[in-house]
Structures are given as C-alpha cells and as structure tokens.
Motif scaffolding. Structure first.
Motif, PDB file in Angstrom:
ATOM      1  N   ALA A   1       0.836  -1.194   0.000  1.00 27.16           N
ATOM      2  CA  ALA A   1       0.000   0.000   0.000  1.00 27.16           C
ATOM      3  C   ALA A   1       0.872   1.245   0.000  1.00 27.16           C
ATOM      4  CB  ALA A   1      -0.912   0.000   1.220  1.00 27.16           C
TER       5      ALA A   1
ATOM      6  N   THR B   1      -2.636   5.683   0.973  1.00 28.01           N
ATOM      7  CA  THR B   1      -3.598   4.646   1.367  1.00 28.01           C
ATOM      8  C   THR B   1      -3.422   4.293   2.835  1.00 28.01           C
ATOM      9  OG1 THR B   1      -3.651   3.764  -0.875  1.00 28.01           O
ATOM     10  CG2 THR B   1      -4.376   2.292   0.886  1.00 28.01           C
TER      11      THR B   1
ATOM     12  N   LYS C   1      -4.837   7.092   4.997  1.00 30.85           N
ATOM     13  CA  LYS C   1      -6.302   7.076   5.038  1.00 30.85           C
ATOM     14  C   LYS C   1      -6.792   5.968   5.965  1.00 30.85           C
ATOM     15  CE  LYS C   1      -7.453   9.406   0.795  1.00 30.85           C
ATOM     16  NZ  LYS C   1      -8.435   9.496  -0.267  1.00 30.85           N
TER      17      LYS C   1
ATOM     18  N   PRO D   1      -9.565   4.611   2.281  1.00 30.91           N
ATOM     19  CA  PRO D   1      -8.752   4.182   1.146  1.00 30.91           C
ATOM     20  C   PRO D   1      -9.669   3.920  -0.049  1.00 30.91           C
ATOM     21  CG  PRO D   1      -8.051   3.043   3.132  1.00 30.91           C
ATOM     22  CD  PRO D   1      -9.316   3.795   3.473  1.00 30.91           C
ATOM     23  N   GLU D   2      -9.177   4.185  -1.220  1.00 30.46           N
ATOM     24  CA  GLU D   2      -9.986   4.100  -2.437  1.00 30.46           C
ATOM     25  C   GLU D   2     -10.703   2.756  -2.582  1.00 30.46           C
ATOM     26  OE1 GLU D   2      -9.161   4.531  -7.152  1.00 30.46           O
ATOM     27  OE2 GLU D   2      -8.140   5.966  -5.831  1.00 30.46           O
TER      28      GLU D   2
END
Length: 129
Positions: A10, A14, A17, A59-60
C-alpha cells in the motif's frame, strides 16, 4: 516471518487514510460485538459511529463498501424526524438477514483497514507461523 498484510504494497496515502478512519471503524465493530439486542439494534450505534466519516476519507478500495453500508443503513426516511433518525427507521423495517449483511460488510471494512495498516487479522496469517 513474511508480512501477510498489504502494508508493504500500500502506498503512503492509502496507509494514511486507513489510519485516519481506523478508530471510528473500530468503534463501529465494538457496537456490533457488545451492543444489546439483535443485529439491527446493534447496527444503530455501529452506523452512527461511522456517520462522522466521509467517503473520501477511506482508502480508495474501501470507499464503495463504506457508501454501501451508509446507503443500506439509511434506506428509509423517518416519518418522525424530531424523534427518530433514518438509521433507526431503516433498522425497524429491514430483515435481520439484511442487518447481518450490513454487519458483515462493516467487519470486512475493518479487516481490510487492519490489513493495510500491517496488522492482518488471524484469517490472513500463515498457519505455520
């Protein structure tokens, strides 16, 4: 020992977040585990803990999961806004099995956050360690 989390994979944004939302998601899981009543009653506190967060803070990869939880938990509008919120109104109308799916998704979000942070839960660990 190999790292079975994704922390090494990651990127910094990320991981940051994941760190920024972990406390609220933990509190949500705590409500699910220690609250009184059936899953729908426990979800009221669990989802309320998450409402302070916004989608972009996750995170996305977890943003759509978070949106799904909020959408399913606020599906029905309260007829008595002064006395009851949309979460409570929704939990009174959904089936227990739907509540279980929402709870499972919250736990999945928590598990993935811990994985990103480098603290994978037991199911991700190598049994030979």
């Amino acid at each position: 020992m190999d790292d079975y989390g994704t922390r090494e994979n990651a990127d910094l944004a990320t991981r940051n977040k994941a760190e920024s939302v972990v406390e609220r998601v933990y509190l949500s899981v705590k409500h699910l585990c220690t609250g009184k009543g059936d899953v729908r009653n426990r979800l009221v506190g669990a989802v309320t803990s998450l409402l302070l967060l916004q989608t972009h803070e996750f995170p996305e990869d977890l943003q759509s999961d978070f949106e799904w939880v909020i959408e399913k938990s606020t599906k029905y509008e309260s007829e008595y806004q002064k006395y009851q919120g949309n979460i409570e109104a929704t939990m009174k109308r959904i089936k227990n099995s739907t509540g279980e799916k929402i709870a499972q998704k919250i736990f999945s979000i928590y598990s993935k956050i811990q994985d990103i942070r480098g603290f994978p839960l037991l199911s991700y660990r190598n049994p030979n360690d």
